[in-house]
Design a protein around this motif. Structure first.
Motif, PDB file in Angstrom:
ATOM      1  N   ASP A 122     -22.777   9.217  -8.029  1.00 31.79           N
ATOM      2  CA  ASP A 122     -21.766   8.838  -9.031  1.00 31.79           C
ATOM      3  C   ASP A 122     -22.318   8.195  -9.917  1.00 31.79           C
ATOM      4  O   ASP A 122     -23.202   7.658  -9.707  1.00 31.79           O
ATOM      5  N   VAL A 123     -22.510   8.665 -11.103  1.00 30.78           N
ATOM      6  CA  VAL A 123     -24.090   9.025 -12.588  1.00 30.78           C
ATOM      7  C   VAL A 123     -23.762   6.816 -12.873  1.00 30.78           C
ATOM      8  O   VAL A 123     -24.573   6.075 -12.585  1.00 30.78           O
ATOM      9  N   ASP A 124     -22.871   6.665 -13.273  1.00 31.56           N
ATOM     10  CA  ASP A 124     -22.863   5.280 -14.202  1.00 31.56           C
ATOM     11  C   ASP A 124     -22.028   4.118 -12.649  1.00 31.56           C
ATOM     12  O   ASP A 124     -22.519   2.931 -13.406  1.00 31.56           O
ATOM     13  N   GLY A 125     -21.507   4.800 -11.996  1.00 32.41           N
ATOM     14  CA  GLY A 125     -20.898   4.178 -10.844  1.00 32.41           C
ATOM     15  C   GLY A 125     -20.149   2.587 -11.154  1.00 32.41           C
ATOM     16  O   GLY A 125     -19.437   2.403 -10.251  1.00 32.41           O
ATOM     17  N   GLU A 126     -19.448   3.465 -12.479  1.00 33.42           N
ATOM     18  CA  GLU A 126     -18.010   2.098 -12.472  1.00 33.42           C
ATOM     19  C   GLU A 126     -17.497   3.399 -12.725  1.00 33.42           C
ATOM     20  O   GLU A 126     -15.898   2.640 -11.812  1.00 33.42           O
ATOM     21  N   ASN A 127     -16.440   4.982 -12.761  1.00 34.92           N
ATOM     22  CA  ASN A 127     -15.701   5.458 -12.663  1.00 34.92           C
ATOM     23  C   ASN A 127     -15.937   6.164 -11.323  1.00 34.92           C
ATOM     24  O   ASN A 127     -17.035   7.010 -12.593  1.00 34.92           O
ATOM     25  N   GLY A 128     -14.917   6.774 -11.200  1.00 40.02           N
ATOM     26  CA  GLY A 128     -15.432   8.242 -10.712  1.00 40.02           C
ATOM     27  C   GLY A 128     -15.251   9.858 -11.374  1.00 40.02           C
ATOM     28  O   GLY A 128     -15.351  11.015 -10.843  1.00 40.02           O
ATOM     29  N   ASN A 129     -14.562   8.949 -12.696  1.00 38.72           N
ATOM     30  CA  ASN A 129     -14.494  11.299 -13.075  1.00 38.72           C
ATOM     31  C   ASN A 129     -16.249  10.963 -14.204  1.00 38.72           C
ATOM     32  O   ASN A 129     -16.028  12.074 -13.948  1.00 38.72           O
ATOM     33  N   ASP A 130     -16.855   9.917 -14.451  1.00 36.07           N
ATOM     34  CA  ASP A 130     -17.445  10.851 -14.777  1.00 36.07           C
ATOM     35  C   ASP A 130     -19.161  10.863 -12.796  1.00 36.07           C
ATOM     36  O   ASP A 130     -20.252   9.498 -12.695  1.00 36.07           O
ATOM     37  N   SER A 131     -18.932  11.635 -12.223  1.00 45.45           N
ATOM     38  CA  SER A 131     -19.977  12.408 -11.052  1.00 45.45           C
ATOM     39  C   SER A 131     -20.116  13.214 -11.291  1.00 45.45           C
ATOM     40  O   SER A 131     -20.825  14.296 -12.170  1.00 45.45           O
ATOM     41  N   ASN A 132     -21.884  13.828 -10.658  1.00 44.91           N
ATOM     42  CA  ASN A 132     -22.559  14.634 -10.449  1.00 44.91           C
ATOM     43  C   ASN A 132     -22.503  14.909  -8.841  1.00 44.91           C
ATOM     44  O   ASN A 132     -22.434  14.521  -8.233  1.00 44.91           O
ATOM     45  N   HIS A 133     -22.266  15.902  -9.147  1.00 45.40           N
ATOM     46  CA  HIS A 133     -22.312  17.417  -7.303  1.00 45.40           C
ATOM     47  C   HIS A 133     -23.246  18.069  -7.453  1.00 45.40           C
ATOM     48  O   HIS A 133     -23.927  18.808  -7.985  1.00 45.40           O
ATOM     49  N   GLU A 134     -23.373  18.221  -5.549  1.00 47.73           N
ATOM     50  CA  GLU A 134     -24.001  19.342  -5.615  1.00 47.73           C
ATOM     51  C   GLU A 134     -23.112  20.257  -4.465  1.00 47.73           C
ATOM     52  O   GLU A 134     -22.708  19.691  -3.526  1.00 47.73           O
ATOM     53  N   ASN A 135     -23.411  21.766  -3.973  1.00 40.99           N
ATOM     54  CA  ASN A 135     -22.536  22.135  -3.596  1.00 40.99           C
ATOM     55  C   ASN A 135     -23.371  23.894  -3.446  1.00 40.99           C
ATOM     56  O   ASN A 135     -23.278  24.625  -4.032  1.00 40.99           O
ATOM     57  N   ASP A 136     -23.636  23.927  -2.476  1.00 37.88           N
ATOM     58  CA  ASP A 136     -25.164  25.067  -2.062  1.00 37.88           C
ATOM     59  C   ASP A 136     -25.100  25.464  -1.118  1.00 37.88           C
ATOM     60  O   ASP A 136     -24.502  24.593   0.117  1.00 37.88           O
ATOM     61  N   LEU A 137     -25.071  27.084  -0.773  1.00 31.54           N
ATOM     62  CA  LEU A 137     -25.298  27.101   1.343  1.00 31.54           C
ATOM     63  C   LEU A 137     -26.669  28.431   0.773  1.00 31.54           C
ATOM     64  O   LEU A 137     -27.443  28.463  -0.055  1.00 31.54           O
ATOM     65  N   ARG A 138     -27.493  27.589   1.527  1.00 39.66           N
ATOM     66  CA  ARG A 138     -29.179  28.360   2.245  1.00 39.66           C
ATOM     67  C   ARG A 138     -28.500  28.428   3.623  1.00 39.66           C
ATOM     68  O   ARG A 138     -28.160  28.109   4.436  1.00 39.66           O
TER      69      ARG A 138
END
Length: 168
Positions: A122-138
């Motif tokens: 969660d980027v701004d900590g206030e709402n769940g819509n403004d989030s950053n995520h990682e999705n990777d395969l190694r």
């Protein structure tokens, strides 16, 4: 006239057949050191050669071919114990050579791992819509081996896939 022609043809076929029986393989010359043994085994039906009338004496024999020869020899009544006793030194030497070959051939090890990672922040900590995520395969593959008693090697191949094209 006809009788002499028939007799001549029969004699020619007889000579050809006996010559073929004497040397069933076109690639084994009469002066070869193994000529008599090869012909004896061929006459006994233990060996057949290849379909093109060659023996292939300079080729390596597979385990399948060896099994076929031993099975045919046993079916013809060969004394396997006598053969084993007669060739004990050669068989022992072959056993040592095979053991050394197996030791050298079994020196490469291939291992690997696959890791999937999904992480959401969660980027701004206030709402769940403004989030950053990682999705990777190694995935990684390691190859290790022993060249001799003093030298070994290790190699790794790695592949990483970012499913979101998120480089941040």
């Amino acid at each position: 006239m006809k009788k002499s022609l028939v007799l001549a043809m029969a004699m020619a076929l007889g000579v050809t057949a006996s010559a073929y029986a004497a040397n069933p393989f076109s690639d084994v010359p009469a002066g070869h050191w193994a000529y008599d043994s090869i012909n004896k085994l061929a006459a006994a039906g233990v060996i057949e050669g290849y379909g093109d009338s060659t023996f292939g004496g300079d080729k390596l024999m597979t385990r399948y071919e060896m099994a076929q020869i031993v099975a045919k020899a046993m079916a013809k009544g060969a004394n396997v114990d006598k053969l084993a006793a007669e060739f004990a030194d050669e068989l022992d030497n072959l056993g040592v050579r095979v053991a050394n070959l197996e030791k050298k051939a079994d020196n490469v090890k291939v291992t690997g791992e696959v890791r999937y990672k999904y992480m959401s922040k969660d980027v701004d900590g206030e709402n769940g819509n403004d989030s950053n995520h990682e999705n990777d395969l190694r995935s990684r593959i390691w190859v290790t081996g022993q060249v001799n008693d003093d030298w070994s090697y290790t190699g790794m191949i790695e592949n990483t896939q970012d499913f979101d094209n998120n480089n941040g």
